[in-house]
Write an enzyme that holds these catalytic residues in place. Sequence first.
Site, PDB file in Angstrom:
ATOM      1  N   PRO A 187       0.818  -1.216   0.000  1.00 41.34           N
ATOM      2  CA  PRO A 187       0.000   0.000   0.000  1.00 41.34           C
ATOM      3  C   PRO A 187       0.852   1.267   0.000  1.00 41.34           C
ATOM      4  CG  PRO A 187      -0.766  -1.577   1.641  1.00 41.34           C
ATOM      5  CD  PRO A 187       0.568  -2.055   1.172  1.00 41.34           C
ATOM      6  N   GLU A 188       0.640   2.105  -0.984  1.00 43.12           N
ATOM      7  CA  GLU A 188       1.247   3.428  -1.037  1.00 43.12           C
ATOM      8  C   GLU A 188       0.127   4.408  -1.362  1.00 43.12           C
ATOM      9  OE1 GLU A 188       5.084   3.856  -2.748  1.00 43.12           O
ATOM     10  OE2 GLU A 188       5.628   1.766  -2.463  1.00 43.12           O
ATOM     11  N   LYS A 210      -1.228   8.082   2.571  1.00 41.26           N
ATOM     12  CA  LYS A 210      -1.506   6.670   2.841  1.00 41.26           C
ATOM     13  C   LYS A 210      -2.671   6.478   3.808  1.00 41.26           C
ATOM     14  CE  LYS A 210       3.403   5.423   2.389  1.00 41.26           C
ATOM     15  NZ  LYS A 210       4.534   4.708   3.037  1.00 41.26           N
ATOM     16  N   ASN A 223       7.918   2.658  -0.081  1.00 42.80           N
ATOM     17  CA  ASN A 223       9.232   2.103  -0.355  1.00 42.80           C
ATOM     18  C   ASN A 223       9.454   1.807  -1.841  1.00 42.80           C
ATOM     19  OD1 ASN A 223      11.683   1.512   0.852  1.00 42.80           O
ATOM     20  ND2 ASN A 223      11.249  -0.671   0.976  1.00 42.80           N
ATOM     21  N   ARG A 276      14.380   0.774   6.543  1.00 43.34           N
ATOM     22  CA  ARG A 276      13.754   0.022   5.454  1.00 43.34           C
ATOM     23  C   ARG A 276      14.806  -0.403   4.430  1.00 43.34           C
ATOM     24  NH1 ARG A 276       8.333   1.517   4.821  1.00 43.34           N
ATOM     25  NH2 ARG A 276       8.191  -0.160   3.283  1.00 43.34           N
TER      26      ARG A 276
END
Length: 260
Positions: free
Chosen positions: A2-3, A50, A165, A245
């Site tokens: 999900p972005e 988001k 990401n 990340r």
Amino acid sequence: MPEGDSVFQLSRRLQFMRGREVLATSLRVPSVALHDFTGRTVHRVWPYGKHLFMQFGEEILHTHLKMEGTWSIHRKGDRWRKPGHTARVVLDLSGEETIEVVGHSLGFVKVFHISDYPDRVAYLGPDVLAPEFDLEQAKANILARPTRPIGEALLDQSNLAGVGNEYRAEICFLMGVHPATPVALVDIDRTLHLTRRLMWENRNSPIRVTTGVRRAGESSYVFGRNNKPCRRCGTRIVNAELGDRIIWWCPRCQPLLSGA
């Protein structure tokens, strides 16, 4: 993953909720379990980066998918329950058939008065997918920390809201910059124009594409492609942690500048 574009599409899919009455409410998170929207009308459903918001009368339901969250839509009586009791929000809505809207494994569920909305989103930077993206504010936010790696700055939701990401890895590749390059050495105007264009063009697409090729396994340049050949030069893609990340890049197409 999900972005911002995922939540944009989710919001669009849930627009059918507007104008419907809530027939039953089940918020399965202790902090909000006593809130009840039953009898109220769904006034609005909208994304911000988001984050997903739903307005019921004077209250707003605020949810975030995090890594594993999903929403599903069912006719009343259909079987939707998943193993592990993942439902966090269950709303029964009026219509010719009662519809159940279910939020599974949501990262968080919050409820607040509509008057608190400005304060609740004040920590977020400009929404990349807003009708009018405030590029200048996003630029000022990023440049406020000139020594910070661009790969960290893009992911910081207080700079701009919506980049995750996958996008940050692809943006750095398309810019030809190593993710650890300090912000001061990067063309931020060009970076933000690219960010907006990539996410805007993907906002209605079921497949997130940065290469222009909508085939499975060919839609990204570097994201998730560790040890695979770069699509431009053939060099093996590498990855490492940046912040907290993992990020991917091509050592040849994205060299780390001396002094960076």
